[in-house]
Each structure stands twice: as C-alpha cells, then as structure tokens.
Scaffold this active site. Structure first.
Site, PDB file in Angstrom:
ATOM      1  N   ASN A  65      34.648  87.276 -53.636  1.00 34.13           N
ATOM      2  CA  ASN A  65      35.227  88.619 -53.744  1.00 34.13           C
ATOM      3  C   ASN A  65      35.742  88.763 -55.172  1.00 34.13           C
ATOM      4  O   ASN A  65      36.780  88.208 -55.517  1.00 34.13           O
ATOM      5  CB  ASN A  65      36.362  88.757 -52.717  1.00 34.13           C
ATOM      6  CG  ASN A  65      37.117  90.059 -52.884  1.00 34.13           C
ATOM      7  OD1 ASN A  65      36.669  90.979 -53.562  1.00 34.13           O
ATOM      8  ND2 ASN A  65      38.288  90.130 -52.248  1.00 34.13           N
ATOM      9  N   LYS A  69      36.926  91.340 -56.613  1.00 25.13           N
ATOM     10  CA  LYS A  69      38.022  92.315 -56.766  1.00 25.13           C
ATOM     11  C   LYS A  69      37.730  93.219 -57.974  1.00 25.13           C
ATOM     12  O   LYS A  69      36.568  93.555 -58.207  1.00 25.13           O
ATOM     13  CB  LYS A  69      39.359  91.589 -56.869  1.00 25.13           C
ATOM     14  CG  LYS A  69      39.526  90.583 -55.718  1.00 25.13           C
ATOM     15  CD  LYS A  69      40.882  89.984 -55.581  1.00 25.13           C
ATOM     16  CE  LYS A  69      40.892  89.031 -54.389  1.00 25.13           C
ATOM     17  NZ  LYS A  69      42.184  88.446 -54.113  1.00 25.13           N
ATOM     18  N   HIS A  89      40.748  93.930 -46.184  1.00 23.41           N
ATOM     19  CA  HIS A  89      41.362  92.973 -47.103  1.00 23.41           C
ATOM     20  C   HIS A  89      42.855  93.264 -47.246  1.00 23.41           C
ATOM     21  O   HIS A  89      43.259  94.426 -47.296  1.00 23.41           O
ATOM     22  CB  HIS A  89      40.676  93.017 -48.472  1.00 23.41           C
ATOM     23  CG  HIS A  89      41.076  91.861 -49.330  1.00 23.41           C
ATOM     24  ND1 HIS A  89      42.257  91.846 -50.020  1.00 23.41           N
ATOM     25  CD2 HIS A  89      40.488  90.664 -49.540  1.00 23.41           C
ATOM     26  CE1 HIS A  89      42.375  90.681 -50.636  1.00 23.41           C
ATOM     27  NE2 HIS A  89      41.305  89.945 -50.367  1.00 23.41           N
ATOM     28  N   GLU A 127      44.853  93.184 -49.646  1.00 24.12           N
ATOM     29  CA  GLU A 127      45.269  94.014 -50.790  1.00 24.12           C
ATOM     30  C   GLU A 127      45.104  95.493 -50.456  1.00 24.12           C
ATOM     31  O   GLU A 127      45.929  96.322 -50.849  1.00 24.12           O
ATOM     32  CB  GLU A 127      44.465  93.613 -52.042  1.00 24.12           C
ATOM     33  CG  GLU A 127      44.977  92.301 -52.611  1.00 24.12           C
ATOM     34  CD  GLU A 127      43.947  91.490 -53.374  1.00 24.12           C
ATOM     35  OE1 GLU A 127      42.888  92.017 -53.745  1.00 24.12           O
ATOM     36  OE2 GLU A 127      44.205  90.285 -53.582  1.00 24.12           O
ATOM     37  N   GLU A 137      42.737  85.335 -43.654  1.00 20.19           N
ATOM     38  CA  GLU A 137      43.317  85.161 -44.983  1.00 20.19           C
ATOM     39  C   GLU A 137      44.830  85.342 -44.904  1.00 20.19           C
ATOM     40  O   GLU A 137      45.325  86.477 -44.960  1.00 20.19           O
ATOM     41  CB  GLU A 137      42.747  86.198 -45.952  1.00 20.19           C
ATOM     42  CG  GLU A 137      41.252  86.106 -46.128  1.00 20.19           C
ATOM     43  CD  GLU A 137      40.814  86.721 -47.451  1.00 20.19           C
ATOM     44  OE1 GLU A 137      40.267  85.979 -48.274  1.00 20.19           O
ATOM     45  OE2 GLU A 137      41.053  87.924 -47.663  1.00 20.19           O
ATOM     46  N   GLY A 147      45.720  84.363 -53.877  1.00 23.22           N
ATOM     47  CA  GLY A 147      46.026  84.457 -55.300  1.00 23.22           C
ATOM     48  C   GLY A 147      47.308  83.754 -55.699  1.00 23.22           C
ATOM     49  O   GLY A 147      47.789  83.909 -56.820  1.00 23.22           O
ATOM     50  N   SER A 166      43.245  81.088 -51.929  1.00 27.08           N
ATOM     51  CA  SER A 166      43.328  79.984 -52.883  1.00 27.08           C
ATOM     52  C   SER A 166      42.386  78.825 -52.578  1.00 27.08           C
ATOM     53  O   SER A 166      42.746  77.658 -52.781  1.00 27.08           O
ATOM     54  CB  SER A 166      44.775  79.499 -53.015  1.00 27.08           C
ATOM     55  OG  SER A 166      45.606  80.548 -53.500  1.00 27.08           O
ATOM     56  N   GLY A 178      38.359  84.399 -53.828  1.00 25.49           N
ATOM     57  CA  GLY A 178      38.738  85.371 -54.848  1.00 25.49           C
ATOM     58  C   GLY A 178      38.635  84.757 -56.232  1.00 25.49           C
ATOM     59  O   GLY A 178      37.560  84.672 -56.826  1.00 25.49           O
ATOM     60  N   GLY A 179      39.761  84.300 -56.774  1.00 22.31           N
ATOM     61  CA  GLY A 179      39.844  83.785 -58.142  1.00 22.31           C
ATOM     62  C   GLY A 179      38.737  82.810 -58.524  1.00 22.31           C
ATOM     63  O   GLY A 179      38.113  82.950 -59.586  1.00 22.31           O
TER      64      GLY A 179
HETATM   65  P1  PGA Z   1      42.001  83.985 -53.804  1.00 20.10           P
HETATM   66  O1  PGA Z   1      41.615  85.350 -53.053  1.00 20.10           O
HETATM   67  O2  PGA Z   1      40.878  83.017 -53.536  1.00 20.10           O
HETATM   68  O3  PGA Z   1      42.130  84.352 -55.239  1.00 20.10           O
HETATM   69  O4  PGA Z   1      43.297  83.520 -53.199  1.00 20.10           O
HETATM   70  C1  PGA Z   1      41.036  85.346 -51.786  1.00 20.10           C
HETATM   71  C2  PGA Z   1      40.772  86.759 -51.336  1.00 20.10           C
HETATM   72  O5  PGA Z   1      41.554  87.653 -51.673  1.00 20.10           O
HETATM   73  O6  PGA Z   1      39.775  87.022 -50.644  1.00 20.10           O
END
Ligand code: PGA
Length: 249
Positions: A9, A11, A94, A96, A166, A172, A212, A233-234
């Site tokens: 992802n 983002k 998600h 966010e 999640e 994050g 993470s 994500g990251g």
């Molecule tokens: P992250 O994000 O791996 O940066 O923690 C995961 C996500 O938001 O799907």
C-alpha cells in the site's frame, strides 16, 4: 490451500517517475510462484502501473473508491472508473480513511456492496486502536467492524474478499503486533466466519496482517497458521524490502 498474499500500500507516495523506477525494477525480480503480489499506487499512477505490469502476475489495486456508482461527488472515483483503467481490486476500510475521512462501518458496508456489484475484488481492512487493545476490548471491536460491513453478504460473495487485520497502534509506528497477538486475532476472525457461515468457507478466506511489517519480522508473522500474508505500507516503498517480504513465506 489459501492464497498467500503480499500487498503493498503506497499511500500518498510515488509520483510518475518514482513509480516507473520501482515497477521496472519489480518486473525484473524473480518472484515465488505461490505468493500473490499486489500493489496499490495512488489513483493518478494506476493506469501507468497497469501498463508497466501488463505481462507480470502482479495485481494493481486501488486504495479507495466511492460508495456510489456515479454522480455529484467532487473529487471522488467510482468502481467503473477503476475498472476502465484495468483495476479490478480495491482496498476498503483502511484505518487512515476511517480516521481522517470519517468512513464508518455503515459507509464501508455500502462501499463493499458497490464494489461487489461492480464485480471487483476487495481487500477489507479493520483493526482496533491502542485504547481498545489496552482495555481488552479488541475482540469486540474487530467483531463489530467485520459483522457490520461483511456479515450480511452471501457466502458466494466471499470468494471476492481478502481480509486485512491492521491494529491501528501498529500502523506506521514501528510497533508490530507480536506473532502470538496476530495469530490469536486471525484465529478469532476465522472462527467468527466459521460460526456465521461455515468452516469450509472460513478455511478459504485469506487473512493478511498489516502494521509495521518489515523484512526482519515478516517471516515470523507469516509463519503463523492463520496469517496468510501481509498488507505492507512503509516497507513497500523500497524494492529490496518489499521483495524480502514477498520472499518471507
Ligand atoms: P505500515 O502500514 O506497514 O507502514 O505500518 C501498513 C498499512 O497501513 O497498510
């Protein structure tokens, strides 16, 4: 045997030249044949990603879509618009978007139905906040999120769903759920599906963990019986990290 999946992802990251750079490297990598790889770039890069990946097995995924089919919704994107550029899978729910765009369980239930009516596949995200984890309410919160958005669907609809647990406190933050915490929640989710529908359906649903996930913890997390991969994500922004995670089963 359930699908093993790693979905990146991105983002609001990776513009046109960054996307081109990343994807041209990605198509040259040797990928395991038993892992489905997915990537969710931003809306403006979807068409580009579909074109670059046209001869690859990687699925291009949208990060969101609107609950309505069309109309006066300035700034929004419909399921049909995604399909027209060759995108058949969408991330919904998600954390966010739940937090920043006020996407409630009710809105998400509607988005799920619109996506399914449009013959799209869904990566459906949910998870508890830190307060829920600390107060021991995490099973309750997750049960409510899943029940409200998904449990009035027909059994047949579930072949189009991938779930992504999640925990919000792990996204994050560099803090991951322990492999035991992930397994415990994934087993709970699978048992809920088994009770509501049946165990043979529950056994077929891929449940990803997100929050993470990095090259140094992916293997331990993915080795759990009910964890079928990750939503990343990251670490999906770095080709070496992403490939290391894809190769972590
Ligand atoms: P992250 O994000 O791996 O940066 O923690 C995961 C996500 O938001 O799907």
């Amino acid at each position: 045997m359930r699908d093993q999946i790693v979905a990146g992802n991105w983002k609001m990251n990776n513009n046109q030249s960054e996307t081109e750079f990343f994807l041209n490297k990605l198509i040259k990598q040797t990928k395991p044949t038993d892992v489905r790889v997915m990537l969710a770039p931003s809306f403006t890069q979807l068409s580009q990603a579909v074109t670059i990946l046209k001869n690859d097995r990687i699925t291009v995924v949208a990060q969101n879509m609107n609950a309505e089919f069309s109309g006066a919704f300035t700034g929004e994107i419909s399921a049909d618009m995604l399909k027209e550029v060759g995108v058949m899978t969408v991330v919904l729910g998600h954390s966010e978007r739940r937090a920043m765009n006020h996407e409630t369980d009710e809105v998400l239930a509607k988005k799920v139905k619109t996506a399914l009516a449009s013959e799209m596949k869904i990566i459906f995200c949910f998870g508890e906040e830190l307060g829920h984890r600390k107060s021991g309410k995490y099973f309750e919160v997750v049960e409510k999120q899943i029940t409200k958005a998904l449990f009035d669907l027909s059994e047949g609809a579930w072949s189009n769903l991938i779930l992504a647990y999640e925990p919000v406190w792990a996204i994050g933050t560099g803090e991951t759920a322990s492999p035991e915490q992930a397994q415990e929640m994934h087993a709970f989710i699978r048992s809920l599906i088994g009770q509501k529908y049946n165990t043979s359906l529950a056994d077929k649903v891929s449940i990803l963990y997100g929050g993470s996930v990095k090259p140094n913890n992916a293997k331990e997390i993915f080795s759990n019986k009910d964890v079928d991969g990750g939503l990343i994500g990251g670490a999906s922004l770095n080709i070496d990290d992403f490939m290391a995670i894809v190769n972590s089963f």
